[in-house]
Design a protein around this motif. Sequence first.
Motif, PDB file in Angstrom:
ATOM      1  N   UNK A 433      15.729   7.572   6.493  1.00 38.43           N
ATOM      2  CA  UNK A 433      15.265   8.650   7.372  1.00 38.43           C
ATOM      3  C   UNK A 433      15.753  10.010   6.874  1.00 38.43           C
ATOM      4  N   UNK A 434      17.015  10.056   6.440  1.00 35.81           N
ATOM      5  CA  UNK A 434      17.553  11.326   5.944  1.00 35.81           C
ATOM      6  C   UNK A 434      16.823  11.777   4.680  1.00 35.81           C
ATOM      7  N   UNK A 435      16.547  10.847   3.776  1.00 42.40           N
ATOM      8  CA  UNK A 435      15.836  11.210   2.541  1.00 42.40           C
ATOM      9  C   UNK A 435      14.399  11.624   2.845  1.00 42.40           C
ATOM     10  N   UNK A 436      13.762  10.921   3.782  1.00 41.03           N
ATOM     11  CA  UNK A 436      12.393  11.271   4.155  1.00 41.03           C
ATOM     12  C   UNK A 436      12.345  12.670   4.757  1.00 41.03           C
ATOM     13  N   UNK A 437      13.325  12.981   5.606  1.00 39.93           N
ATOM     14  CA  UNK A 437      13.384  14.302   6.214  1.00 39.93           C
ATOM     15  C   UNK A 437      13.608  15.379   5.155  1.00 39.93           C
ATOM     16  N   UNK A 438      14.511  15.104   4.212  1.00 35.88           N
ATOM     17  CA  UNK A 438      14.769  16.059   3.136  1.00 35.88           C
ATOM     18  C   UNK A 438      13.530  16.265   2.274  1.00 35.88           C
ATOM     19  N   UNK A 439      12.791  15.193   1.993  1.00 37.13           N
ATOM     20  CA  UNK A 439      11.566  15.309   1.207  1.00 37.13           C
ATOM     21  C   UNK A 439      10.530  16.169   1.939  1.00 37.13           C
ATOM     22  N   UNK A 440      10.406  15.962   3.250  1.00 36.37           N
ATOM     23  CA  UNK A 440       9.432  16.722   4.025  1.00 36.37           C
ATOM     24  C   UNK A 440       9.781  18.207   4.065  1.00 36.37           C
ATOM     25  N   UNK A 441      11.069  18.524   4.226  1.00 37.52           N
ATOM     26  CA  UNK A 441      11.490  19.917   4.235  1.00 37.52           C
ATOM     27  C   UNK A 441      11.253  20.580   2.883  1.00 37.52           C
ATOM     28  N   UNK A 442      11.562  19.842   1.829  1.00 36.84           N
ATOM     29  CA  UNK A 442      11.363  20.396   0.488  1.00 36.84           C
ATOM     30  C   UNK A 442       9.894  20.608   0.189  1.00 36.84           C
ATOM     31  N   UNK A 443       9.055  19.661   0.618  1.00 37.17           N
ATOM     32  CA  UNK A 443       7.617  19.805   0.396  1.00 37.17           C
ATOM     33  C   UNK A 443       7.064  20.988   1.183  1.00 37.17           C
ATOM     34  N   UNK A 445       8.716  23.664   2.095  1.00 35.96           N
ATOM     35  CA  UNK A 445       9.193  24.887   1.462  1.00 35.96           C
ATOM     36  C   UNK A 445       8.363  25.236   0.246  1.00 35.96           C
ATOM     37  N   UNK A 446       7.994  24.251  -0.562  1.00 35.99           N
ATOM     38  CA  UNK A 446       7.172  24.508  -1.737  1.00 35.99           C
ATOM     39  C   UNK A 446       5.782  25.011  -1.354  1.00 35.99           C
ATOM     40  N   UNK A 447       5.244  24.458  -0.272  1.00 38.67           N
ATOM     41  CA  UNK A 447       3.924  24.908   0.179  1.00 38.67           C
ATOM     42  C   UNK A 447       3.982  26.368   0.638  1.00 38.67           C
ATOM     43  N   UNK A 451       2.087  29.747  -0.868  1.00 39.25           N
ATOM     44  CA  UNK A 451       1.279  30.649  -0.044  1.00 39.25           C
ATOM     45  C   UNK A 451       1.808  32.079  -0.060  1.00 39.25           C
ATOM     46  N   UNK A 452       2.883  32.312  -0.795  1.00 36.60           N
ATOM     47  CA  UNK A 452       3.406  33.664  -0.908  1.00 36.60           C
ATOM     48  C   UNK A 452       4.524  33.980   0.036  1.00 36.60           C
ATOM     49  N   UNK A 453       5.196  32.988   0.554  1.00 34.23           N
ATOM     50  CA  UNK A 453       6.331  33.220   1.447  1.00 34.23           C
ATOM     51  C   UNK A 453       7.596  32.606   0.837  1.00 34.23           C
ATOM     52  N   UNK A 454       8.119  33.255  -0.228  1.00 29.47           N
ATOM     53  CA  UNK A 454       9.322  32.691  -0.883  1.00 29.47           C
ATOM     54  C   UNK A 454      10.530  32.759   0.013  1.00 29.47           C
ATOM     55  N   UNK A 455      11.318  31.692   0.002  1.00 27.59           N
ATOM     56  CA  UNK A 455      12.546  31.643   0.792  1.00 27.59           C
ATOM     57  C   UNK A 455      12.330  31.285   2.231  1.00 27.59           C
TER      58      UNK A 455
END
Length: 462
Positions: A433-443, A445-447, A451-455
């Motif tokens: 669950x922790x890894x899945x949550x981290x993957x979702x947050x990272x994905x 953030x990349x999206x 879209x032009x919203x760095x950080x």
Amino acid sequence: MHFSKTYSQLLLTLSPELRDNAIEYRRLKKLINETVVELHSLGFTPAVLQQLLEQGGHGIPASTCEDTAAPKDRPTVTYEISSLQPRLRITLGHGTQLSNDTISPLAAQEPLPNTQGSLSSENAEYTVNIQDIVLPLRSDTAFLCLLASELSSLSDHFATIYNEFTQKLIVLATSISSTARPVSSSAPHSFSAYLLSANNVTSVRPGSCGKSDLYFWREVFQQYVQAEIFEGIGEAERGERSIDEAERRLVLFHGRVTEKARSLRIPTSEEALDMFFKINAFILDVKKVRAFDLQPRKLHVRSLKKHTKRTALPIPAYLLCEPGDTPPSEVVLSTQPLMPLQRLLVQAIGEKLLPVVPYIDDYSCLICTSIAFKPVRLDCGHLFCVRCLVKLQKQGKPNCPLCRAPTVLKADRNNVDYALLNFMSDWFPTESRAKLRANELEAAKEELEELGFPGATGCVIM
């Protein structure tokens, strides 16, 4: 303090099982003393016998022989052991004249087997017309037979200990398996299998572990391995621990685990934990046995060295052979295994008990080093988590980080290892669950960055 007294005191601290099967060291010493008395009755004090055996290839001192005697006419004394029946063989040349001090005890003996000719005396000198005198050493025979019997019995007992120990480990492993249950058995309604045909890998949501002590036992075993109670495996302190250090580490481990045992959910876990402590305490007892030279090999050598020191009879080298060497078939005084017993017991724990609970380190991604949840297995056979693989593909790196095979860009949803995905979801629900949550947050953030919203890490109000 003499070894015999130390030995007796140590036996009192051991379990009755080990104490009752220990070698009777005092009885062996008594037989050595009887052998010394027997040699004295034959006229062989240790000093004289040592001279007889050492002088000129086991010949007697030259002062007791005629100065003109040829080497072939000099008598020789040989200590022989055949089928654990020691004897002294005195070989005399025809016509050899010996002084009264040297041969008078032999002249007083009754006729013996393997004796040819006779002894005659004149002016305190004996003219020898015999070839061989064979003197069986009855007390020495009893000593070697007792030693062989004790060593064989103790080695058989150690083999029995090992077999019984492994059986206890199997019982303990079964008990722990019933308490350290995975999600699929402890909380069946929260676990669902993921299949390529069902196309539900995108909706992976590992359930929570129900009534199970899975994480307790995983932490116990992890701390046990890290404690390195009986043997260090690190570069700084590699090797076997001393008794005091092993006991100190075992006490510390016991204290840490006892504090965490309050969180146990299943009553049988307490019984299993108590058995786990007892088997480690037993290993410590066995370690004490070895450390105080009470193993078959150690007592074997110690007893034979004491025998040689008291009697001056040279023990043949093959009776002192190292473990692994092959002694003559007629004499076997040591059957101890190559590896000490306590190391075999610790090894058995690592082979039969610890693997009951899977370790997360065995299922880690080799790039991010965390659990490889949503694992993708490349065509080359190497496995990575999906986020690390996506990053490699976005960077246009075609080669596997391990073997450099061009398999990264070819990977797609068909490379997902669903069997391993289900296994991780079943045995590592919290980490998954922790890894899945981290993957979702990272994905996410990349999206946002695309879209032009760095950080940006959260919702953005336009």
